[in-house]
Design a protein around this motif. Sequence first.
Motif, PDB file in Angstrom:
ATOM      1  N   LEU A  97       0.831  -1.212   0.000  1.00 44.21           N
ATOM      2  CA  LEU A  97       0.000   0.000   0.000  1.00 44.21           C
ATOM      3  C   LEU A  97       0.861   1.256   0.000  1.00 44.21           C
ATOM      4  N   ALA A  98       1.982   1.209   0.728  1.00 44.46           N
ATOM      5  CA  ALA A  98       2.882   2.366   0.757  1.00 44.46           C
ATOM      6  C   ALA A  98       3.502   2.611  -0.613  1.00 44.46           C
ATOM      7  N   VAL A  99       3.884   1.542  -1.308  1.00 48.39           N
ATOM      8  CA  VAL A  99       4.455   1.675  -2.652  1.00 48.39           C
ATOM      9  C   VAL A  99       3.415   2.248  -3.614  1.00 48.39           C
ATOM     10  N   LEU A 100       2.177   1.746  -3.532  1.00 54.24           N
ATOM     11  CA  LEU A 100       1.108   2.271  -4.382  1.00 54.24           C
ATOM     12  C   LEU A 100       0.866   3.746  -4.108  1.00 54.24           C
ATOM     13  N   ALA A 101       0.835   4.117  -2.828  1.00 57.40           N
ATOM     14  CA  ALA A 101       0.658   5.530  -2.470  1.00 57.40           C
ATOM     15  C   ALA A 101       1.809   6.374  -3.008  1.00 57.40           C
ATOM     16  N   GLY A 102       3.018   5.815  -2.975  1.00 58.45           N
ATOM     17  CA  GLY A 102       4.170   6.534  -3.501  1.00 58.45           C
ATOM     18  C   GLY A 102       4.076   6.764  -5.002  1.00 58.45           C
ATOM     19  N   ILE A 103       3.577   5.771  -5.742  1.00 59.45           N
ATOM     20  CA  ILE A 103       3.405   5.919  -7.195  1.00 59.45           C
ATOM     21  C   ILE A 103       2.407   7.028  -7.499  1.00 59.45           C
ATOM     22  N   ILE A 104       1.263   7.003  -6.805  1.00 58.79           N
ATOM     23  CA  ILE A 104       0.230   8.021  -7.024  1.00 58.79           C
ATOM     24  C   ILE A 104       0.743   9.405  -6.645  1.00 58.79           C
ATOM     25  N   PHE A 105       1.448   9.486  -5.503  1.00 59.52           N
ATOM     26  CA  PHE A 105       1.969  10.776  -5.048  1.00 59.52           C
ATOM     27  C   PHE A 105       2.973  11.349  -6.046  1.00 59.52           C
ATOM     28  N   CYS A 106       3.903  10.522  -6.507  1.00 63.12           N
ATOM     29  CA  CYS A 106       4.923  11.010  -7.454  1.00 63.12           C
ATOM     30  C   CYS A 106       4.290  11.506  -8.745  1.00 63.12           C
ATOM     31  N   ASP A 107       3.307  10.761  -9.266  1.00 62.79           N
ATOM     32  CA  ASP A 107       2.653  11.167 -10.503  1.00 62.79           C
ATOM     33  C   ASP A 107       1.928  12.495 -10.324  1.00 62.79           C
ATOM     34  N   TRP A 108       1.291  12.675  -9.169  1.00 64.92           N
ATOM     35  CA  TRP A 108       0.574  13.925  -8.889  1.00 64.92           C
ATOM     36  C   TRP A 108       1.537  15.077  -8.681  1.00 64.92           C
ATOM     37  N   PHE A 109       2.580  14.848  -7.856  1.00 65.14           N
ATOM     38  CA  PHE A 109       3.434  15.963  -7.462  1.00 65.14           C
ATOM     39  C   PHE A 109       4.337  16.432  -8.590  1.00 65.14           C
ATOM     40  N   LYS A 110       4.546  15.602  -9.616  1.00 63.93           N
ATOM     41  CA  LYS A 110       5.299  16.066 -10.788  1.00 63.93           C
ATOM     42  C   LYS A 110       4.607  17.260 -11.427  1.00 63.93           C
ATOM     43  N   TYR A 111       3.288  17.181 -11.530  1.00 63.56           N
ATOM     44  CA  TYR A 111       2.539  18.292 -12.120  1.00 63.56           C
ATOM     45  C   TYR A 111       2.533  19.500 -11.191  1.00 63.56           C
ATOM     46  N   VAL A 112       2.541  19.270  -9.881  1.00 66.87           N
ATOM     47  CA  VAL A 112       2.618  20.380  -8.933  1.00 66.87           C
ATOM     48  C   VAL A 112       3.909  21.163  -9.137  1.00 66.87           C
ATOM     49  N   VAL A 113       5.023  20.445  -9.268  1.00 63.92           N
ATOM     50  CA  VAL A 113       6.329  21.088  -9.465  1.00 63.92           C
ATOM     51  C   VAL A 113       6.361  21.866 -10.777  1.00 63.92           C
ATOM     52  N   ILE A 114       5.838  21.262 -11.841  1.00 65.61           N
ATOM     53  CA  ILE A 114       5.860  21.934 -13.146  1.00 65.61           C
ATOM     54  C   ILE A 114       4.932  23.154 -13.138  1.00 65.61           C
ATOM     55  N   MET A 115       3.768  23.016 -12.519  1.00 69.22           N
ATOM     56  CA  MET A 115       2.849  24.162 -12.431  1.00 69.22           C
ATOM     57  C   MET A 115       3.485  25.306 -11.642  1.00 69.22           C
ATOM     58  N   LYS A 116       4.189  24.965 -10.573  1.00 64.29           N
ATOM     59  CA  LYS A 116       4.875  26.000  -9.787  1.00 64.29           C
ATOM     60  C   LYS A 116       5.925  26.712 -10.624  1.00 64.29           C
ATOM     61  N   THR A 117       6.626  25.964 -11.467  1.00 63.13           N
ATOM     62  CA  THR A 117       7.677  26.551 -12.305  1.00 63.13           C
ATOM     63  C   THR A 117       7.096  27.432 -13.405  1.00 63.13           C
ATOM     64  N   THR A 118       6.005  27.011 -14.020  1.00 62.24           N
ATOM     65  CA  THR A 118       5.465  27.733 -15.172  1.00 62.24           C
ATOM     66  C   THR A 118       4.524  28.870 -14.780  1.00 62.24           C
ATOM     67  N   THR A 119       3.793  28.709 -13.678  1.00 60.47           N
ATOM     68  CA  THR A 119       2.796  29.724 -13.306  1.00 60.47           C
ATOM     69  C   THR A 119       3.106  30.452 -12.013  1.00 60.47           C
ATOM     70  N   THR A 129      -5.798  21.144  -9.244  1.00 62.33           N
ATOM     71  CA  THR A 129      -5.730  20.999 -10.703  1.00 62.33           C
ATOM     72  C   THR A 129      -4.714  19.937 -11.107  1.00 62.33           C
ATOM     73  N   SER A 130      -3.587  19.894 -10.414  1.00 63.04           N
ATOM     74  CA  SER A 130      -2.548  18.905 -10.732  1.00 63.04           C
ATOM     75  C   SER A 130      -3.053  17.481 -10.530  1.00 63.04           C
ATOM     76  N   SER A 131      -3.837  17.264  -9.466  1.00 59.26           N
ATOM     77  CA  SER A 131      -4.354  15.916  -9.218  1.00 59.26           C
ATOM     78  C   SER A 131      -5.325  15.490 -10.316  1.00 59.26           C
ATOM     79  N   LYS A 132      -6.144  16.406 -10.786  1.00 57.33           N
ATOM     80  CA  LYS A 132      -7.104  16.076 -11.846  1.00 57.33           C
ATOM     81  C   LYS A 132      -6.395  15.851 -13.179  1.00 57.33           C
ATOM     82  N   VAL A 133      -5.351  16.627 -13.444  1.00 60.01           N
ATOM     83  CA  VAL A 133      -4.574  16.427 -14.667  1.00 60.01           C
ATOM     84  C   VAL A 133      -3.904  15.056 -14.650  1.00 60.01           C
ATOM     85  N   ALA A 134      -3.372  14.661 -13.490  1.00 55.00           N
ATOM     86  CA  ALA A 134      -2.727  13.349 -13.377  1.00 55.00           C
ATOM     87  C   ALA A 134      -3.726  12.224 -13.627  1.00 55.00           C
TER      88      ALA A 134
END
Length: 476
Positions: A147-169, A176-181
């Motif tokens: 379950l921890a590994v699964l949570a880590g996969i979901i978190f990484c996929d979501w937070f990648k968009y958070v980092v990119i959104m922070k950089t671009t905007t 929004t990042s969670s829905k995009v993921a």
Amino acid sequence: MKDNEKQLNTSPEDNRGEKSAPFENDLTSESVAETEAETLIQPETQIAQPVNVQSEGGENPENKTSASFERKKLSKEEALKQFENRKIEAPKKSKWSWVSYVVLIGVIALGIWFIFKDVSDNMGGENAGSFVDVVKGGDWRFALVTLAVLAGIIFCDWFKYVVIMKTTTGKCNFKTSSKVAFLGKYYDNITPFAAGGQPMQIYYLHKKGFSGGVSSAVVLIKYFVNMFCWLLCALLLMACNIGVLSQIADQTWAQVIKIVGWIGLALNLLLPTMIVLFAVLPRFANACTSGLVGLGTKIKIVKDKDKTMGKALNTVNDFRSSIAIMSKKPLNFLALIALCFAEVLLTFAFPYCILRMFSAIGAEQGFGMLIQVMALYAFVQQSVAIIPTPGNSGAMEKVIMEALSAVAGGAVLMWSVLTWRMVVYYIYIVIGICLTLYEMFRKIYRKNKAKKLAAQSRQSENLVQSPSEDDEKPLT
């Protein structure tokens, strides 16, 4: 220049005009529920390749065979401006969209049938054992790790968009990042070659009020960085564990997985190899690309030489723009790379976690077994990459059953593969279909409610406008 910066870095909070009206239905809209994702933007021209950008002379680079790649340091604003010209189209309605869902259900059913058939054949028709029996024999202490590994996969996929959104905007935009993921996962899983996720993500961000440049940059930055991390991990695992397939009982399947796996990896490496060559040796890469495109034209594989060459050069420009944007924030760039590597490694390790959870693999086998399963999964993933079914369904279930037979077997392997496939693939289909049905019924409800309100409004207007009987009587 300030006006351009303001336009390029627009976000929903800063842009409240008519064009930046937020997407009315956050996850699925009326048009999304009724159409194929790949009809939004053609993937070969809008995802892997950038949009045509007019050159200074007004000529389209796709129409110039002699176009060359120029190494030029781009600012963040210039990089975003290159993405700004990308054409973002609304979904198109199609009366044949239901066919894709029928095909999807068919290939999923085929894949599940392959799993049960393999187990039945290997056990000689004996009872394979129920899921309850497998669960009772499982190691539920390791279930927490799974379950921890699964949570880590979901978190990484979501937070990648958070980092990119922070950089671009300049803002994180967690929701929004969670829905995009999620949109990316869902539409990748229901379209061949995972071609539908990125167009839908770009369209969704644009409808949420982000500019076309920001919408395209967010999705393509993640695509390029994730692609390099994914292929590098797969290459290392496969190259360092070539003999792992020799443990498969059916050596015919072992040879098929090995050969097709390396072919799939070679095909997937074409794009990053071309990008690296253009970055290091631009003239040589330009000559090689021109020669390959010309050869393709002669043997009738490529229809339009100029257009294909232009797309290849534009792909490199997209990559340069993506790197230019992220390089302005080095810490964010490093965080994005770390998240991509973490997600890829956790994804490769997840089949091992499922097998350990069901006690298909003993704890005494140690770290070496983890690497072995990860390498087997890398071969499987690359070998089914050329299968044009949604989510590689049908082929993925069959091939991974054969590959993992090197370390497990029987009912435990069957239920392990089914559980793994449910968590990483089927669950997104189920959630997506439920949301689609929800949006469809909500649309019907709102439409009926609007009709009732309109009818009541017309009734009220008629009562106000119609004269009373006393008003109609003549004066005496």
